[in-house]
Write a protein that holds these residues in place. Structure first.
Motif, short mmCIF file in Angstrom:
data_model
loop_
_atom_site.label_atom_id
_atom_site.label_comp_id
_atom_site.label_asym_id
_atom_site.label_seq_id
_atom_site.Cartn_x
_atom_site.Cartn_y
_atom_site.Cartn_z
N ASP A 29 0.81 -1.22 0.00
CA ASP A 29 0.00 0.00 0.00
C ASP A 29 0.84 1.27 0.00
OD1 ASP A 29 -2.45 1.67 2.00
OD2 ASP A 29 -2.52 1.22 -0.15
N ASN A 30 2.13 1.15 0.10
CA ASN A 30 2.98 2.34 0.01
C ASN A 30 3.20 2.78 -1.43
OD1 ASN A 30 3.33 2.48 2.78
ND2 ASN A 30 5.26 1.37 2.77
N TYR A 31 2.80 1.93 -2.39
CA TYR A 31 3.16 2.16 -3.80
C TYR A 31 1.99 1.88 -4.73
CZ TYR A 31 7.56 1.39 -1.40
OH TYR A 31 8.59 1.44 -0.50
N ALA A 32 2.09 2.45 -5.92
CA ALA A 32 1.20 2.05 -7.00
C ALA A 32 1.66 0.69 -7.53
CB ALA A 32 1.24 3.08 -8.12
N ILE A 33 0.70 -0.19 -7.79
CA ILE A 33 1.00 -1.53 -8.29
C ILE A 33 0.23 -1.75 -9.59
CG2 ILE A 33 0.96 -4.01 -7.81
CD1 ILE A 33 2.70 -2.46 -5.85
N GLY A 51 -3.50 2.77 -7.39
CA GLY A 51 -2.71 3.65 -6.55
C GLY A 51 -2.83 3.28 -5.08
N LYS A 52 -2.21 4.08 -4.24
CA LYS A 52 -2.33 3.87 -2.80
C LYS A 52 -3.80 3.98 -2.39
CE LYS A 52 0.48 5.80 -0.01
NZ LYS A 52 1.35 6.71 0.76
N SER A 53 -4.16 3.34 -1.28
CA SER A 53 -5.55 3.37 -0.83
C SER A 53 -6.05 4.80 -0.66
CB SER A 53 -5.67 2.64 0.51
OG SER A 53 -5.33 1.28 0.36
N SER A 54 -5.20 5.66 -0.14
CA SER A 54 -5.60 7.04 0.13
C SER A 54 -5.85 7.81 -1.16
CB SER A 54 -4.53 7.75 0.95
OG SER A 54 -3.28 7.71 0.29
N ALA A 55 -5.26 7.39 -2.26
CA ALA A 55 -5.41 8.10 -3.53
C ALA A 55 -6.61 7.62 -4.31
CB ALA A 55 -4.14 7.94 -4.36
N ARG A 56 -7.04 6.38 -4.06
CA ARG A 56 -8.20 5.80 -4.76
C ARG A 56 -8.06 5.89 -6.27
NH1 ARG A 56 -13.34 7.86 -1.06
NH2 ARG A 56 -12.50 7.17 0.93
N LYS A 57 -6.86 5.73 -6.75
CA LYS A 57 -6.58 5.84 -8.18
C LYS A 57 -6.67 4.46 -8.82
CE LYS A 57 -4.81 7.61 -12.00
NZ LYS A 57 -5.47 8.67 -12.81
N ILE A 79 -2.71 -7.49 -3.61
CA ILE A 79 -3.45 -6.82 -4.68
C ILE A 79 -4.18 -7.89 -5.47
CG2 ILE A 79 -3.26 -5.37 -6.74
CD1 ILE A 79 -2.39 -3.94 -4.27
N TYR A 80 -5.41 -7.60 -5.87
CA TYR A 80 -6.19 -8.53 -6.67
C TYR A 80 -6.51 -7.93 -8.03
CZ TYR A 80 -6.95 -10.73 -2.14
OH TYR A 80 -6.76 -11.31 -0.91
N LEU A 81 -6.66 -8.81 -9.00
CA LEU A 81 -7.20 -8.43 -10.29
C LEU A 81 -8.36 -9.37 -10.58
CD1 LEU A 81 -6.89 -6.56 -12.76
CD2 LEU A 81 -5.61 -8.40 -13.86
N GLN A 82 -9.57 -8.86 -10.43
CA GLN A 82 -10.78 -9.64 -10.73
C GLN A 82 -11.06 -9.51 -12.22
OE1 GLN A 82 -12.78 -11.58 -8.67
NE2 GLN A 82 -13.79 -12.17 -10.58
N MET A 83 -11.11 -10.63 -12.89
CA MET A 83 -11.29 -10.65 -14.35
C MET A 83 -12.59 -11.36 -14.67
SD MET A 83 -7.38 -11.46 -15.56
CE MET A 83 -7.45 -13.16 -15.04
N ASN A 84 -13.54 -10.63 -15.21
CA ASN A 84 -14.83 -11.18 -15.59
C ASN A 84 -15.00 -11.11 -17.10
OD1 ASN A 84 -15.47 -11.45 -12.81
ND2 ASN A 84 -16.32 -9.38 -12.76
N CYS A 96 2.51 -8.78 -11.94
CA CYS A 96 2.38 -7.53 -11.20
C CYS A 96 3.74 -6.85 -11.14
CB CYS A 96 1.76 -7.72 -9.82
SG CYS A 96 2.53 -8.92 -8.75
N ALA A 97 3.69 -5.54 -10.99
CA ALA A 97 4.92 -4.75 -11.09
C ALA A 97 4.78 -3.46 -10.31
CB ALA A 97 5.21 -4.42 -12.56
N THR A 98 5.94 -2.92 -9.94
CA THR A 98 5.98 -1.61 -9.29
C THR A 98 7.29 -0.92 -9.65
OG1 THR A 98 5.76 -0.42 -7.20
CG2 THR A 98 7.06 -2.44 -7.15
N ASP A 99 7.28 0.41 -9.58
CA ASP A 99 8.52 1.17 -9.69
C ASP A 99 8.82 1.87 -8.38
OD1 ASP A 99 7.44 4.26 -11.34
OD2 ASP A 99 6.60 3.11 -9.69
N LEU A 100 8.17 1.37 -7.32
CA LEU A 100 8.37 1.90 -5.97
C LEU A 100 8.08 3.40 -5.91
CD1 LEU A 100 11.51 -0.09 -4.77
CD2 LEU A 100 9.10 -0.59 -4.39
N SER A 101 7.04 3.80 -6.65
CA SER A 101 6.54 5.17 -6.55
C SER A 101 5.03 5.10 -6.34
CB SER A 101 6.88 5.96 -7.81
OG SER A 101 5.94 5.69 -8.84
N THR A 102 4.43 6.24 -6.16
CA THR A 102 2.97 6.29 -6.00
C THR A 102 2.29 6.69 -7.30
OG1 THR A 102 3.08 8.57 -5.24
CG2 THR A 102 3.16 6.84 -3.56
N PHE A 103 3.07 6.78 -8.38
CA PHE A 103 2.55 7.22 -9.67
C PHE A 103 2.06 6.03 -10.46
CE2 PHE A 103 2.01 9.88 -13.23
CZ PHE A 103 2.50 9.23 -14.35
N CYS A 104 0.82 6.12 -10.97
CA CYS A 104 0.25 5.04 -11.76
C CYS A 104 0.52 5.24 -13.24
CB CYS A 104 -1.27 4.97 -11.55
SG CYS A 104 -1.81 3.49 -10.67
#
Length: 124
Positions: A29-33, A51-57, A79-84, A96-104
């Motif tokens: 939750d510290n990062y965008a995933i 994005g982070k929970s606080s950003a709701r992105k 983190i989940y990805l629900q695929m319907n 899944c991936a991150t760049d250890l930032s909060t930017f999506c």
């Protein structure tokens, strides 16, 4: 940074799967995933970013918008990805991936930490 993806498998067209991405050594939750997918001979493409929970992105590729939903369970550090409504063209290895930032972003070049991937196959 180590991710563990799971939840892939074989599903019929129109079916659903839920992929999971967890980590044991850092707090997701510290990062965008982001979720990416790749098929043989093709570039790895961005599917979604949360994005982070606080950003709701949330960001989604046009090809999956309204069918896929990304979410967090911070208590499980997952983190989940629900695929319907899965289609044969959704068949791929999902990462899944991150760049250890909060930017999506859905651009592959933005990311430098990746999981090992989980195979999703949509076929009758």
């Amino acid at each position: 940074v180590q991710f563990v993806e799971s939840g892939g498998g074989l599903v019929q067209p129109g079916g659903s799967l839920r992929l999971s991405c967890s980590a044991s050594e850092f707090t997701l939750d510290n990062y965008a995933i982001a979720w990416f997918r790749q098929t043989p001979g093709k570039e790895r493409e961005g599917v979604s970013c949360i994005g982070k929970s606080s950003a709701r992105k949330r960001m989604y590729a046009e090809t999956v918008k309204s069918r896929f939903t990304s979410s967090r369970d911070n208590a499980k550090n997952t983190i989940y990805l629900q695929m319907n409504g899965l289609k044969p063209e959704d068949t791929a290895i999902y990462y899944c991936a991150t760049d250890l930032s909060t930017f999506c972003s859905l651009l592959r070049a933005e990311y430098d930490h990746w999981g090992q991937g989980t195979q999703v196959t949509v076929s009758s």
